[in-house]
Design a protein around this motif. Structure first.
Motif, short mmCIF file in Angstrom:
data_model
loop_
_atom_site.label_atom_id
_atom_site.label_comp_id
_atom_site.label_asym_id
_atom_site.label_seq_id
_atom_site.Cartn_x
_atom_site.Cartn_y
_atom_site.Cartn_z
N ILE A 95 -2.93 5.78 -3.55
CA ILE A 95 -1.64 5.09 -3.73
C ILE A 95 -1.33 4.21 -2.51
O ILE A 95 -0.94 3.04 -2.65
CB ILE A 95 -0.51 6.11 -3.97
CG1 ILE A 95 -0.69 6.78 -5.35
CG2 ILE A 95 0.86 5.45 -3.88
CD1 ILE A 95 0.18 8.00 -5.56
N LEU A 96 -1.50 4.77 -1.32
CA LEU A 96 -1.25 3.99 -0.10
C LEU A 96 -2.20 2.79 -0.01
O LEU A 96 -1.82 1.71 0.44
CB LEU A 96 -1.41 4.87 1.13
CG LEU A 96 -0.33 5.93 1.37
CD1 LEU A 96 -0.70 6.83 2.54
CD2 LEU A 96 1.03 5.26 1.64
N PHE A 97 -3.44 3.00 -0.46
CA PHE A 97 -4.44 1.93 -0.43
C PHE A 97 -4.01 0.77 -1.33
O PHE A 97 -4.08 -0.40 -0.94
CB PHE A 97 -5.80 2.47 -0.88
CG PHE A 97 -6.92 1.49 -0.78
CD1 PHE A 97 -7.64 1.35 0.40
CD2 PHE A 97 -7.28 0.71 -1.87
CE1 PHE A 97 -8.69 0.43 0.50
CE2 PHE A 97 -8.32 -0.21 -1.79
CZ PHE A 97 -9.03 -0.34 -0.60
N VAL A 98 -3.55 1.10 -2.54
CA VAL A 98 -3.13 0.06 -3.49
C VAL A 98 -1.91 -0.69 -2.95
O VAL A 98 -1.86 -1.93 -2.97
CB VAL A 98 -2.84 0.67 -4.87
CG1 VAL A 98 -2.20 -0.37 -5.80
CG2 VAL A 98 -4.11 1.22 -5.50
N ILE A 99 -0.93 0.06 -2.46
CA ILE A 99 0.29 -0.58 -1.92
C ILE A 99 -0.06 -1.48 -0.73
O ILE A 99 0.39 -2.63 -0.64
CB ILE A 99 1.32 0.48 -1.50
CG1 ILE A 99 1.84 1.24 -2.73
CG2 ILE A 99 2.49 -0.16 -0.75
CD1 ILE A 99 2.71 2.44 -2.39
N GLY A 100 -0.88 -0.97 0.19
CA GLY A 100 -1.26 -1.74 1.36
C GLY A 100 -2.02 -3.01 0.99
O GLY A 100 -1.78 -4.08 1.57
N SER A 101 -2.93 -2.91 0.02
CA SER A 101 -3.71 -4.08 -0.41
C SER A 101 -2.81 -5.16 -0.99
O SER A 101 -2.94 -6.35 -0.67
CB SER A 101 -4.75 -3.67 -1.44
OG SER A 101 -5.61 -2.68 -0.95
N ILE A 102 -1.87 -4.75 -1.85
CA ILE A 102 -0.96 -5.71 -2.47
C ILE A 102 -0.08 -6.38 -1.42
O ILE A 102 0.13 -7.60 -1.43
CB ILE A 102 -0.11 -5.01 -3.56
CG1 ILE A 102 -1.00 -4.58 -4.74
CG2 ILE A 102 1.00 -5.94 -4.04
CD1 ILE A 102 -0.30 -3.72 -5.75
N LEU A 103 0.44 -5.59 -0.49
CA LEU A 103 1.28 -6.14 0.57
C LEU A 103 0.50 -7.12 1.45
O LEU A 103 1.05 -8.12 1.91
CB LEU A 103 1.88 -5.02 1.42
CG LEU A 103 2.98 -4.18 0.77
CD1 LEU A 103 3.43 -3.08 1.71
CD2 LEU A 103 4.16 -5.05 0.36
N CYS A 104 -0.77 -6.83 1.70
CA CYS A 104 -1.61 -7.76 2.47
C CYS A 104 -1.69 -9.11 1.77
O CYS A 104 -1.57 -10.17 2.39
CB CYS A 104 -3.02 -7.20 2.63
SG CYS A 104 -3.20 -6.00 3.96
N GLY A 105 -1.88 -9.08 0.44
CA GLY A 105 -1.99 -10.31 -0.32
C GLY A 105 -0.70 -11.09 -0.40
O GLY A 105 -0.71 -12.31 -0.56
N LEU A 106 0.44 -10.38 -0.25
CA LEU A 106 1.75 -11.03 -0.37
C LEU A 106 2.40 -11.31 0.98
O LEU A 106 3.52 -11.81 1.04
CB LEU A 106 2.70 -10.13 -1.19
CG LEU A 106 2.29 -9.84 -2.64
CD1 LEU A 106 3.26 -8.84 -3.27
CD2 LEU A 106 2.25 -11.13 -3.46
N ALA A 107 1.71 -10.99 2.06
CA ALA A 107 2.29 -11.07 3.41
C ALA A 107 2.85 -12.46 3.70
O ALA A 107 2.19 -13.48 3.46
CB ALA A 107 1.25 -10.69 4.45
N THR A 108 4.08 -12.49 4.22
CA THR A 108 4.74 -13.76 4.55
C THR A 108 4.78 -14.00 6.06
O THR A 108 5.27 -15.04 6.50
CB THR A 108 6.18 -13.77 4.01
OG1 THR A 108 6.89 -12.62 4.51
CG2 THR A 108 6.18 -13.72 2.48
N SER A 109 4.27 -13.04 6.84
CA SER A 109 4.27 -13.19 8.29
C SER A 109 3.18 -12.29 8.89
O SER A 109 2.74 -11.34 8.25
CB SER A 109 5.64 -12.78 8.87
OG SER A 109 5.83 -11.37 8.72
N PRO A 110 2.78 -12.57 10.13
CA PRO A 110 1.82 -11.69 10.78
C PRO A 110 2.33 -10.26 10.91
O PRO A 110 1.56 -9.31 10.79
CB PRO A 110 1.64 -12.34 12.16
CG PRO A 110 1.96 -13.78 11.95
CD PRO A 110 3.04 -13.80 10.93
N THR A 111 3.64 -10.10 11.14
CA THR A 111 4.22 -8.75 11.27
C THR A 111 4.06 -7.97 9.97
O THR A 111 3.69 -6.79 9.99
CB THR A 111 5.72 -8.85 11.63
OG1 THR A 111 5.86 -9.59 12.84
CG2 THR A 111 6.32 -7.45 11.80
#
Length: 466
Positions: A95-111
């Protein structure tokens, strides 16, 4: 016809059941996620840097934040898998892997990217501890070694797939797709985990003996094998884990923990993950354009996969130390030549090709030796009562050392230059040859009980296998 065999000491073994093989294969897929996460960032860094206009130091933080999360995840994975069970821990990791992957693809900033990578690290830290543990507890003993080796192989396969995916998306500079697409295998893994049984060993630890027997009926199918395995688990559980108290009280145990920690530092400072995380930047330094950088990075991944088979076939024939000696010599020579060539600058086409070949030879040296064998040795030298604690310490160290390597390489390139940076890593591999000679025992064909007895009698670390 009976599906069982009995060996010389009366131990009953059984041919692996299809359900047991399925459970092992699904758990081994955690290694694929692990490899995808390691490999995926290398192809994206150049495009991330262009889009956000950030420095090399910020890129180092984006890369190394995953390892910081993995260190924390590995640190808590032991208690998590004991309380929740192996299956639920794998589900949480997925679950954490899926959430992290999606957030990486949607990232709007380096932070945001650093935070998403940290989440991915937590997932990998949990999975990298729990999956091999689950495999060891679920696999029939006659295929246990091959199933755990399969997990290691899946890591290298994941790295290769990530490199190939990066190469395809690089033509469109689509770094968000590079990072986000690995959510798909994460979802498939999560669905598969739902079909897995709980570990029989964990069920017995949790006082759920009848459930454990039902699971073993699904996995083994033979009553004699089931009775024998339940008896063996219950006998093993009579030996309590006393890791921290043993560490405080026993100097010999501190020696074995110290060796495990040192070996993980050695593995990371060979320079292997420098190549895994920054391969396109290294090939750029050789003078190649973006397309060539990505294809050569894929060649690194393929070489890593193929060379892993060398270790699998030779480890029980040559022994640990001869393979480590060979690997460190190959790595020292490979990186030494790469450093020399990069220090020259303005390479001709032939010199470029030669430098790439020497880098691939370095990859072969690592994949056949320090890559898989360090993990093997770290588990073999720990006594039974402190094994969980000892392996936990070495795993945590692996990720911290990994983070240091990831967070310093670009800075070293910028301040010391390409040639000097690779010469430093080559020199470290020479030092590691002497460390193997002075401290590492030869454990080929030696029982864990004998290694433990030698350790507790105060024998030198290098003599634990005698």
């Amino acid at each position: 016809m009976s599906n069982t065999t009995t060996n010389a000491d009366g131990h009953v073994t059984e041919k692996a059941q299809p359900k047991a093989i399925f459970a092992c294969l699904m758990a081994a897929l955690a290694g694929l996620m692990f490899g995808l996460d390691i490999g995926v960032i290398s192809g994206a860094t150049k495009f991330i840097q262009q889009e956000f206009q950030i420095s090399d130091q910020v890129i180092e933080w984006i890369v190394s934040s995953m390892m910081a999360g993995a260190a924390l995840g590995a640190l808590g994975a032991g208690s998590l898998s004991a309380k929740l069970g192996r299956k639920k821990s794998l589900m949480l990791g997925a679950i954490l892997f899926v959430i992290g992957s999606i957030l990486c693809g949607l990232a709007t900033s380096p932070t945001m990217l650093i935070f998403a990578r940290f989440l991915l690290g937590l997932a990998i830290g949990i999975a990298s501890f729990t999956a091999p543990l689950y495999l060891a507890e679920v696999a029939p003993e006659n295929i246990r070694g091959s199933m755990i080796s399969l997990y290691q192989l899946m890591i290298t396969a994941g790295i290769l797939l990530a490199f190939l995916s990066n190469t395809a998306f690089s033509y469109y500079e689509a770094w968000r797709w590079m990072l986000g697409i690995i959510a798909i295998p994460g979802v498939l893994f999560l669905i598969g985990v739902f079909a897995l049984p709980d570990s029989p060993r964990w069920l017995i630890m949790a006082g759920r003996r009848e459930e454990a027997i039902k699971v073993l009926h699904r996995l083994r199918g033979d009553e004699k094998v089931i009775q024998q395995e339940v008896a063996e688990i219950e006998e093993q559980l009579k030996v309590p884990q006393k890791g921290w108290s043993l560490f405080k009280e026993n100097a010999n145990f501190r020696r074995s923990v110290g060796l495990g920690v040192l070996l993980q530092v050695v593995q990371q400072f060979t320079g292997m993950n420098v190549v895994m995380y920054y391969a396109p930047r290294i090939f750029e330094g050789m003078g190649y354009d973006t397309a060539a950088q990505m294809w050569f990075t894929a060649a690194v991944g393929l070489t890593n996969v193929l060379a892993t088979f060398i270790a699998i076939f030779l480890v029980d024939k040559w022994g640990r130390k001869p393979i480590l000696y060979t690997g460190f010599v190959v790595m020292a020579v490979g990186l030494g030549v790469v450093g020399t060539m990069l220090g020259m600058g303005n390479l001709s086409h032939g010199q470029q090709t030669f430098t790439v070949v020497m880098l691939l030879i370095f990859i072969v040296g690592f994949a056949m030796s320090a890559g898989p064998l360090i993990w093997t040795l770290c588990s073999e030298v720990q006594p039974l009562k402190g094994r969980d604690f000892g392996i936990g310490c070495s795993t945590f160290t692996n990720w911290i050392a990994n983070m240091i390597v990831g967070a310093t390489f670009l800075t070293m390139l910028g301040t010391l230059g390409q040639g000097t940076t690779f010469w430093i890593y080559a020199g470290l591999n020479v030092v590691f040859i002497f460390l193997v000679f002075l401290l590492v025992p030869e454990t080929k064909g030696v029982t864990l009980e004998r290694i433990e007895r030698n350790l507790m009698q105060g024998k030198r670390l290098r003599d634990l296998g005698q």
